[in-house]
Write a protein that holds these residues in place. Structure first.
Motif, PDB file in Angstrom:
ATOM      1  N   LYS A   1       0.774  -1.066   0.698  1.00 59.13           N
ATOM      2  CA  LYS A   1       0.051  -0.271   0.270  1.00 59.13           C
ATOM      3  C   LYS A   1       1.220   1.061   0.079  1.00 59.13           C
ATOM      4  CE  LYS A   1      -3.889   1.892   2.097  1.00 59.13           C
ATOM      5  NZ  LYS A   1      -3.573   3.791   0.848  1.00 59.13           N
ATOM      6  N   ILE A   2       0.533   1.966  -1.536  1.00 60.80           N
ATOM      7  CA  ILE A   2       1.242   3.069  -1.064  1.00 60.80           C
ATOM      8  C   ILE A   2       1.323   4.390   0.009  1.00 60.80           C
ATOM      9  CG2 ILE A   2       2.182   4.874  -2.243  1.00 60.80           C
ATOM     10  CD1 ILE A   2       2.966   2.102  -2.909  1.00 60.80           C
ATOM     11  N   ASP A   3       1.299   4.436   0.299  1.00 58.65           N
ATOM     12  CA  ASP A   3       1.527   6.129   1.278  1.00 58.65           C
ATOM     13  C   ASP A   3       1.995   7.379   1.250  1.00 58.65           C
ATOM     14  OD1 ASP A   3       3.570   5.136   3.008  1.00 58.65           O
ATOM     15  OD2 ASP A   3       2.965   5.097   4.958  1.00 58.65           O
ATOM     16  N   ARG A   4       3.536   7.150   0.249  1.00 63.56           N
ATOM     17  CA  ARG A   4       4.173   7.889   0.486  1.00 63.56           C
ATOM     18  C   ARG A   4       4.888   8.179  -1.441  1.00 63.56           C
ATOM     19  NH1 ARG A   4       7.899   7.776   4.823  1.00 63.56           N
ATOM     20  NH2 ARG A   4       6.517   7.418   6.421  1.00 63.56           N
TER      21      ARG A   4
ATOM     22  N   ASN B   1       7.680   6.101  -5.633  1.00 64.76           N
ATOM     23  CA  ASN B   1       6.996   5.217  -4.788  1.00 64.76           C
ATOM     24  C   ASN B   1       7.441   4.303  -3.533  1.00 64.76           C
ATOM     25  OD1 ASN B   1       3.935   6.019  -6.528  1.00 64.76           O
ATOM     26  ND2 ASN B   1       5.353   5.019  -7.754  1.00 64.76           N
ATOM     27  N   TYR B   2       6.734   4.561  -2.055  1.00 67.37           N
ATOM     28  CA  TYR B   2       7.477   4.329  -0.993  1.00 67.37           C
ATOM     29  C   TYR B   2       5.801   3.366  -0.208  1.00 67.37           C
ATOM     30  CZ  TYR B   2       8.519   4.084   3.392  1.00 67.37           C
ATOM     31  OH  TYR B   2       9.877   3.962   4.995  1.00 67.37           O
ATOM     32  N   GLY B   3       5.515   2.827   0.458  1.00 63.87           N
ATOM     33  CA  GLY B   3       4.934   2.299   1.077  1.00 63.87           C
ATOM     34  C   GLY B   3       4.617   1.329   2.149  1.00 63.87           C
TER      35      GLY B   3
ATOM     36  N   GLU C   1       6.512  -0.933  13.105  1.00 67.05           N
ATOM     37  CA  GLU C   1       5.618  -0.749  12.815  1.00 67.05           C
ATOM     38  C   GLU C   1       5.525  -1.984  11.598  1.00 67.05           C
ATOM     39  OE1 GLU C   1       3.280   2.765  13.672  1.00 67.05           O
ATOM     40  OE2 GLU C   1       4.425   1.967  14.898  1.00 67.05           O
TER      41      GLU C   1
ATOM     42  N   PRO D   1       0.700  -4.346   4.303  1.00 70.66           N
ATOM     43  CA  PRO D   1      -0.822  -4.621   5.237  1.00 70.66           C
ATOM     44  C   PRO D   1      -0.070  -5.769   6.111  1.00 70.66           C
ATOM     45  CG  PRO D   1      -1.343  -3.916   3.404  1.00 70.66           C
ATOM     46  CD  PRO D   1      -0.067  -4.338   3.277  1.00 70.66           C
TER      47      PRO D   1
ATOM     48  N   SER E   1      -0.976   4.019  -5.888  1.00 64.93           N
ATOM     49  CA  SER E   1      -1.919   3.624  -5.099  1.00 64.93           C
ATOM     50  C   SER E   1      -1.554   2.237  -3.867  1.00 64.93           C
ATOM     51  CB  SER E   1      -3.269   3.927  -4.299  1.00 64.93           C
ATOM     52  OG  SER E   1      -4.048   3.445  -5.687  1.00 64.93           O
TER      53      SER E   1
ATOM     54  N   TYR F   1       5.296  13.169  -3.047  1.00 65.00           N
ATOM     55  CA  TYR F   1       5.356  13.368  -1.363  1.00 65.00           C
ATOM     56  C   TYR F   1       6.434  14.204  -0.791  1.00 65.00           C
ATOM     57  CZ  TYR F   1       4.901  12.226   3.131  1.00 65.00           C
ATOM     58  OH  TYR F   1       4.779  12.149   4.403  1.00 65.00           O
TER      59      TYR F   1
ATOM     60  N   ASP G   1       8.045  -1.734   5.855  1.00 69.23           N
ATOM     61  CA  ASP G   1       8.750  -0.164   4.986  1.00 69.23           C
ATOM     62  C   ASP G   1       9.382  -1.020   3.811  1.00 69.23           C
ATOM     63  OD1 ASP G   1       7.288   1.786   6.214  1.00 69.23           O
ATOM     64  OD2 ASP G   1       9.129   1.928   7.450  1.00 69.23           O
TER      65      ASP G   1
END
Length: 109
Positions: A9-12, A28-30, A41, A33, A57, A16, A44
């Motif tokens: 899941k990409i969050d950055r 892309n960085y994520g 955490e 899950p 995404s 960004y 990554d």
């Protein structure tokens, strides 16, 4: 760890801006899950690809390297598309925007 397919899941996404170092992300960085990293955490993942040049995404691909940070408690995984492969130098060049702030080394898988 053997290279395996992962779902990220990409969050950055590309573009960004990191809030700590004020650095824009050129890749892309994520996170994965359900997989917990060394910092407690979610694990990554840097996504590097010559085919993916826009923000995304989600990503499915293979893990090709692990970045070990000697001055941090976590590791970063590096993934790419099933068709691609990168050298250690190419990976280092692609993730240097952030890894320049850490004492890290790359383990190829």
């Amino acid at each position: 760890m053997r290279s395996k397919m992962i779902h990220v899941k990409i969050d950055r996404p590309i573009g960004y801006t990191d809030l700590t170092h004020h650095v824009p992300y050129p890749i892309n960085y994520g996170f994965i899950p359900g997989v917990i990293g060394g910092d407690g955490e979610l694990q990554d993942v840097y996504i590097i690809s010559n085919f993916i040049t826009q923000p995304i995404s989600v990503f499915e691909g293979k893990v090709i390297a692990i970045i070990h940070r000697e001055d941090d408690v976590e590791e970063k995984w590096v993934a790419t598309t099933p068709e691609e492969m990168f050298t250690k130098k190419q990976i280092k060049d692609r993730v240097n925007f952030m890894e320049q702030y850490f004492n890290s080394n790359i383990e190829m898988i």
